[in-house]
Enzyme design. Sequence first.
Site, PDB file in Angstrom:
ATOM      1  CG  HIS A  70       7.545   3.988  -4.473  1.00 14.86           C
ATOM      2  ND1 HIS A  70       7.735   2.649  -4.698  1.00 14.86           N
ATOM      3  CD2 HIS A  70       6.368   4.071  -3.812  1.00 14.86           C
ATOM      4  CE1 HIS A  70       6.731   1.969  -4.177  1.00 14.86           C
ATOM      5  NE2 HIS A  70       5.874   2.808  -3.643  1.00 14.86           N
TER       6      HIS A  70
HETATM    7  P1  TYD Z   1       4.001   4.469   0.621  1.00 17.42           P
HETATM    8  O1  TYD Z   1       5.250   3.887   0.078  1.00 17.42           O
HETATM    9  O2  TYD Z   1       3.787   5.930   0.407  1.00 17.42           O
HETATM   10  O3  TYD Z   1       2.739   3.686   0.073  1.00 17.42           O
HETATM   11  P2  TYD Z   1       2.279   3.477  -1.439  1.00 17.42           P
HETATM   12  O4  TYD Z   1       3.492   3.281  -2.260  1.00 17.42           O
HETATM   13  O5  TYD Z   1       1.416   2.277  -1.403  1.00 17.42           O
HETATM   14  O6  TYD Z   1       1.505   4.675  -1.851  1.00 17.42           O
HETATM   15  O7  TYD Z   1       3.939   4.113   2.170  1.00 17.42           O
HETATM   16  C1  TYD Z   1       3.106   4.803   3.049  1.00 17.42           C
HETATM   17  C2  TYD Z   1       3.734   4.750   4.424  1.00 17.42           C
HETATM   18  O8  TYD Z   1       3.726   3.416   4.932  1.00 17.42           O
HETATM   19  C3  TYD Z   1       5.182   5.224   4.432  1.00 17.42           C
HETATM   20  O9  TYD Z   1       5.378   5.982   5.619  1.00 17.42           O
HETATM   21  C4  TYD Z   1       5.973   3.946   4.515  1.00 17.42           C
HETATM   22  C5  TYD Z   1       5.045   3.016   5.280  1.00 17.42           C
HETATM   23  N1  TYD Z   1       5.204   1.603   4.944  1.00 17.42           N
HETATM   24  C6  TYD Z   1       5.619   0.718   5.915  1.00 17.42           C
HETATM   25  O10 TYD Z   1       5.900   1.093   7.064  1.00 17.42           O
HETATM   26  N2  TYD Z   1       5.722  -0.613   5.608  1.00 17.42           N
HETATM   27  C7  TYD Z   1       5.440  -1.082   4.372  1.00 17.42           C
HETATM   28  O11 TYD Z   1       5.548  -2.318   4.127  1.00 17.42           O
HETATM   29  C8  TYD Z   1       5.015  -0.157   3.371  1.00 17.42           C
HETATM   30  C9  TYD Z   1       4.686  -0.634   1.987  1.00 17.42           C
HETATM   31  C10 TYD Z   1       4.908   1.174   3.694  1.00 17.42           C
END
Ligand code: TYD
Length: 129
Positions: A47
Amino acid sequence: MKKIIEIPRITDPRGNLAVIENGVFPHDIKRVYYLHDVPSGAYRGGHAHKECVELLIAVSGSFEVILDNGTTKERVMLNNPSEGLLIDVNIWRELENFSSGAVCLVLASHEYDEDDYIRNHETYKSLKS
Ligand code: TYD
């Protein structure tokens, strides 16, 4: 695209102490989170952010970050707790090749907001072009 920030540290035979203060991260820190117990072969990220700037630190172990600005890609290995990778807005990032026991600490300039994410790479590329 790769911006490494040196994190000041106090070395000591008893163990090193790294300190993030006084603008080492060039934003107010609104959020701290960390990835841990990442299974080998797992893929994280995928992302870009519209407003949130992040600093990624391999506080333990190692992992690789692929940075993509829509035109070029760069692969960065993080394995040094004294170095942070600053990821600006509108940079697509992917994290992979986590070593066993790796911990990715993230300092963020904004609180969590799903509306700040661009999670579709085609959408990202069209926004960048
Ligand atoms: P995601 O963005 O997929 O994690 P990464 O980029 O590290 O692979 O996030 C995983 C899940 O966690 C998604 O449902 C969003 C949630 N999340 C939060 O609730 N708070 C946060 O600060 C972050 C980074 C993610």
